[in-house]
Design a protein around this motif. Structure first.
Motif, PDB file in Angstrom:
ATOM      1  N   ASP A  39       0.834  -1.246   0.099  1.00  0.00           N
ATOM      2  CA  ASP A  39       0.047   0.002  -0.147  1.00  0.00           C
ATOM      3  C   ASP A  39       0.749   1.486  -0.012  1.00  0.00           C
ATOM      4  O   ASP A  39       0.814   2.393  -0.510  1.00  0.00           O
ATOM      5  CB  ASP A  39      -1.033   0.291   1.551  1.00  0.00           C
ATOM      6  CG  ASP A  39      -2.121  -0.917   0.945  1.00  0.00           C
ATOM      7  OD1 ASP A  39      -2.283  -1.555   0.116  1.00  0.00           O
ATOM      8  OD2 ASP A  39      -2.742  -1.450   1.797  1.00  0.00           O
ATOM      9  N   PHE A  42       2.362   1.704  -3.077  1.00  0.00           N
ATOM     10  CA  PHE A  42       1.162   2.334  -4.395  1.00  0.00           C
ATOM     11  C   PHE A  42       0.736   3.522  -4.581  1.00  0.00           C
ATOM     12  O   PHE A  42       0.451   4.044  -3.912  1.00  0.00           O
ATOM     13  CB  PHE A  42       0.201   1.204  -4.197  1.00  0.00           C
ATOM     14  CG  PHE A  42      -1.006   1.466  -5.738  1.00  0.00           C
ATOM     15  CD1 PHE A  42      -1.034   0.811  -6.468  1.00  0.00           C
ATOM     16  CD2 PHE A  42      -2.270   1.820  -5.268  1.00  0.00           C
ATOM     17  CE1 PHE A  42      -1.688   0.197  -7.599  1.00  0.00           C
ATOM     18  CE2 PHE A  42      -3.306   2.035  -6.431  1.00  0.00           C
ATOM     19  CZ  PHE A  42      -3.040   1.550  -7.268  1.00  0.00           C
ATOM     20  N   GLN A  48      -1.055   2.865 -10.247  1.00  0.00           N
ATOM     21  CA  GLN A  48      -0.068   1.863 -10.692  1.00  0.00           C
ATOM     22  C   GLN A  48       1.159   2.142  -9.140  1.00  0.00           C
ATOM     23  O   GLN A  48       1.258   3.502  -8.243  1.00  0.00           O
ATOM     24  CB  GLN A  48       0.162   2.849 -11.837  1.00  0.00           C
ATOM     25  CG  GLN A  48       1.683   3.886 -11.823  1.00  0.00           C
ATOM     26  CD  GLN A  48       2.064   3.821 -13.337  1.00  0.00           C
ATOM     27  OE1 GLN A  48       1.676   3.123 -13.738  1.00  0.00           O
ATOM     28  NE2 GLN A  48       2.713   4.464 -13.329  1.00  0.00           N
ATOM     29  N   PHE A  49       1.599   1.625  -9.242  1.00  0.00           N
ATOM     30  CA  PHE A  49       3.260   1.350  -8.246  1.00  0.00           C
ATOM     31  C   PHE A  49       4.251   2.074  -8.575  1.00  0.00           C
ATOM     32  O   PHE A  49       4.364   3.155 -10.009  1.00  0.00           O
ATOM     33  CB  PHE A  49       3.953   0.148  -8.221  1.00  0.00           C
ATOM     34  CG  PHE A  49       3.175  -0.959  -7.537  1.00  0.00           C
ATOM     35  CD1 PHE A  49       2.870  -0.597  -5.526  1.00  0.00           C
ATOM     36  CD2 PHE A  49       2.062  -1.380  -7.656  1.00  0.00           C
ATOM     37  CE1 PHE A  49       1.937  -1.913  -5.224  1.00  0.00           C
ATOM     38  CE2 PHE A  49       1.116  -2.504  -7.262  1.00  0.00           C
ATOM     39  CZ  PHE A  49       2.007  -2.666  -5.648  1.00  0.00           C
ATOM     40  N   TRP A 126       1.048  -6.311  -8.920  1.00  0.00           N
ATOM     41  CA  TRP A 126       0.110  -5.190 -10.230  1.00  0.00           C
ATOM     42  C   TRP A 126      -0.840  -6.100 -10.346  1.00  0.00           C
ATOM     43  O   TRP A 126      -1.628  -5.739 -10.751  1.00  0.00           O
ATOM     44  CB  TRP A 126       1.430  -4.439 -10.451  1.00  0.00           C
ATOM     45  CG  TRP A 126       2.441  -5.817 -11.160  1.00  0.00           C
ATOM     46  CD1 TRP A 126       2.183  -7.331 -11.392  1.00  0.00           C
ATOM     47  CD2 TRP A 126       3.739  -5.413 -11.175  1.00  0.00           C
ATOM     48  NE1 TRP A 126       2.928  -7.667 -12.289  1.00  0.00           N
ATOM     49  CE2 TRP A 126       3.926  -6.765 -12.713  1.00  0.00           C
ATOM     50  CE3 TRP A 126       4.711  -4.349 -11.843  1.00  0.00           C
ATOM     51  CZ2 TRP A 126       5.079  -7.275 -12.639  1.00  0.00           C
ATOM     52  CZ3 TRP A 126       5.960  -4.579 -12.009  1.00  0.00           C
ATOM     53  CH2 TRP A 126       6.392  -5.933 -12.511  1.00  0.00           C
ATOM     54  N   ARG A 130      -6.652  -4.990  -5.724  1.00  0.00           N
ATOM     55  CA  ARG A 130      -6.190  -3.929  -4.841  1.00  0.00           C
ATOM     56  C   ARG A 130      -5.505  -3.219  -5.610  1.00  0.00           C
ATOM     57  O   ARG A 130      -5.871  -2.050  -4.918  1.00  0.00           O
ATOM     58  CB  ARG A 130      -5.719  -5.115  -3.964  1.00  0.00           C
ATOM     59  CG  ARG A 130      -5.632  -3.641  -2.458  1.00  0.00           C
ATOM     60  CD  ARG A 130      -4.361  -4.684  -1.272  1.00  0.00           C
ATOM     61  NE  ARG A 130      -5.106  -3.628  -0.230  1.00  0.00           N
ATOM     62  CZ  ARG A 130      -5.467  -3.558   0.847  1.00  0.00           C
ATOM     63  NH1 ARG A 130      -6.102  -4.267   0.679  1.00  0.00           N
ATOM     64  NH2 ARG A 130      -4.977  -2.703   2.210  1.00  0.00           N
ATOM     65  N   TYR A 131      -5.273  -3.485  -6.101  1.00  0.00           N
ATOM     66  CA  TYR A 131      -4.000  -2.630  -6.957  1.00  0.00           C
ATOM     67  C   TYR A 131      -4.461  -2.129  -8.806  1.00  0.00           C
ATOM     68  O   TYR A 131      -3.466  -1.885  -9.515  1.00  0.00           O
ATOM     69  CB  TYR A 131      -2.453  -3.098  -6.572  1.00  0.00           C
ATOM     70  CG  TYR A 131      -2.301  -3.158  -5.385  1.00  0.00           C
ATOM     71  CD1 TYR A 131      -2.386  -2.454  -4.535  1.00  0.00           C
ATOM     72  CD2 TYR A 131      -1.858  -4.123  -4.680  1.00  0.00           C
ATOM     73  CE1 TYR A 131      -2.190  -1.901  -2.976  1.00  0.00           C
ATOM     74  CE2 TYR A 131      -1.404  -4.255  -4.075  1.00  0.00           C
ATOM     75  CZ  TYR A 131      -1.591  -3.539  -2.144  1.00  0.00           C
ATOM     76  OH  TYR A 131      -1.099  -3.472  -1.275  1.00  0.00           O
ATOM     77  N   GLY A 201       6.059  -3.099  -7.444  1.00  0.00           N
ATOM     78  CA  GLY A 201       4.603  -3.653  -7.251  1.00  0.00           C
ATOM     79  C   GLY A 201       4.544  -5.363  -7.892  1.00  0.00           C
ATOM     80  O   GLY A 201       4.410  -6.408  -7.842  1.00  0.00           O
TER      81      GLY A 201
END
Length: 248
Positions: A39, A42, A48-49, A126, A130-131, A201
């Protein structure tokens, strides 16, 4: 070569290995550390990371570092199997034998990690919903649907550097402190590579720690079950000592 590790010391090392495995399982399954770290890396606004495509992490620490370490492994492989008449004076037969162990451990670790990755359905950060991805997240050591596919566990890039810890064999058994420093340095390089991938990520912390644990387990197996102490016949020099003393 006489065994340099007593049974008591070996027992303690195996105990620590088991306890560290339990610690990694607890960290992955019973804490939110994996997600908390991901988290923090991110960027919600951009979706995105932050460092996924950063030149330093994506190119230098991923592509260049992997190529450099692969080249170093190839160089060790050549030295390990160099014919007798082509060997430099500083390279003894015993050290060649150790280099064979080092390069073999690198292949075993990489192969084991690769095999596990193809068996495990865990997704990279990634790729999980969640991401911004499409796959669900679940703890590293928990039950999962058989149809799920992610193939991101354990960490593969970290293994590019973790095998360097096997260079500790070049100092054993005469210089255990130097061997310990070499092992720690190799593991640290692997952890650094794994951390860079986490920033992008590509992995969770538990992925990297699992790869590190596997390398430690392989090293301990070699130290425990090699009846010859990793060299035959016995030797009294290391590759880093003055070759003139060997010829005297």
């Amino acid at each position: 070569m006489e065994r340099w590790l007593t049974n008591t010391r070996l027992a303690w090392l195996w105990l620590w290995l088991v306890l560290s495995a339990l610690a990694i399982i607890v960290l992955a399954n019973d804490t939110t550390l994996d997600l908390t770290l991901a988290d923090a890396m991110f960027d919600v606004r951009r979706g995105q990371f932050t460092y996924r495509h950063a030149f330093f992490y994506d190119t230098v620490m991923h592509v260049y570092a992997k190529n450099l370490l692969s080249t170093f492994w190839l160089a060790l492989l050549v030295l390990a199997w160099l014919p007798w008449h082509l060997r430099p004076t500083w390279l003894s037969w015993e050290q060649q034998y150790r280099f064979r162990w080092v390069t073999a451990l690198a292949v075993m670790h990489s192969g084991l990690v690769s095999w596990l990755k193809h068996q495990m359905p865990h997704a990279c950060p990634w790729d999980i919903d969640r991401y911004g991805g499409t796959l669900p997240w679940f703890p590293a050591f928990s039950a999962h649907a058989p149809a799920m596919t992610g193939h991101c566990f354990p960490a593969g890039h970290a293994s590019s550097g973790l095998w360097l810890s096997a260079l500790c064999l070049c100092w054993l058994p005469q210089h255990p402190r130097k061997a310990l420093k070499a092992a720690i340095a190799g593991l640290a390089i692997g952890l650094l590579l794994g951390w860079c991938q986490q920033l992008r990520g590509a992995h969770f912390l538990s992925h990297t720690l699992t790869s590190l644990w596997l390398m430690c387990a392989l090293l301990l197996c070699v130290l425990s079950f090699s009846s010859t102490g990793l060299a035959h016949p016995p030797y009294s020099k290391t590759i880093f000592q003055d070759s003139k003393k060997r010829s005297a």
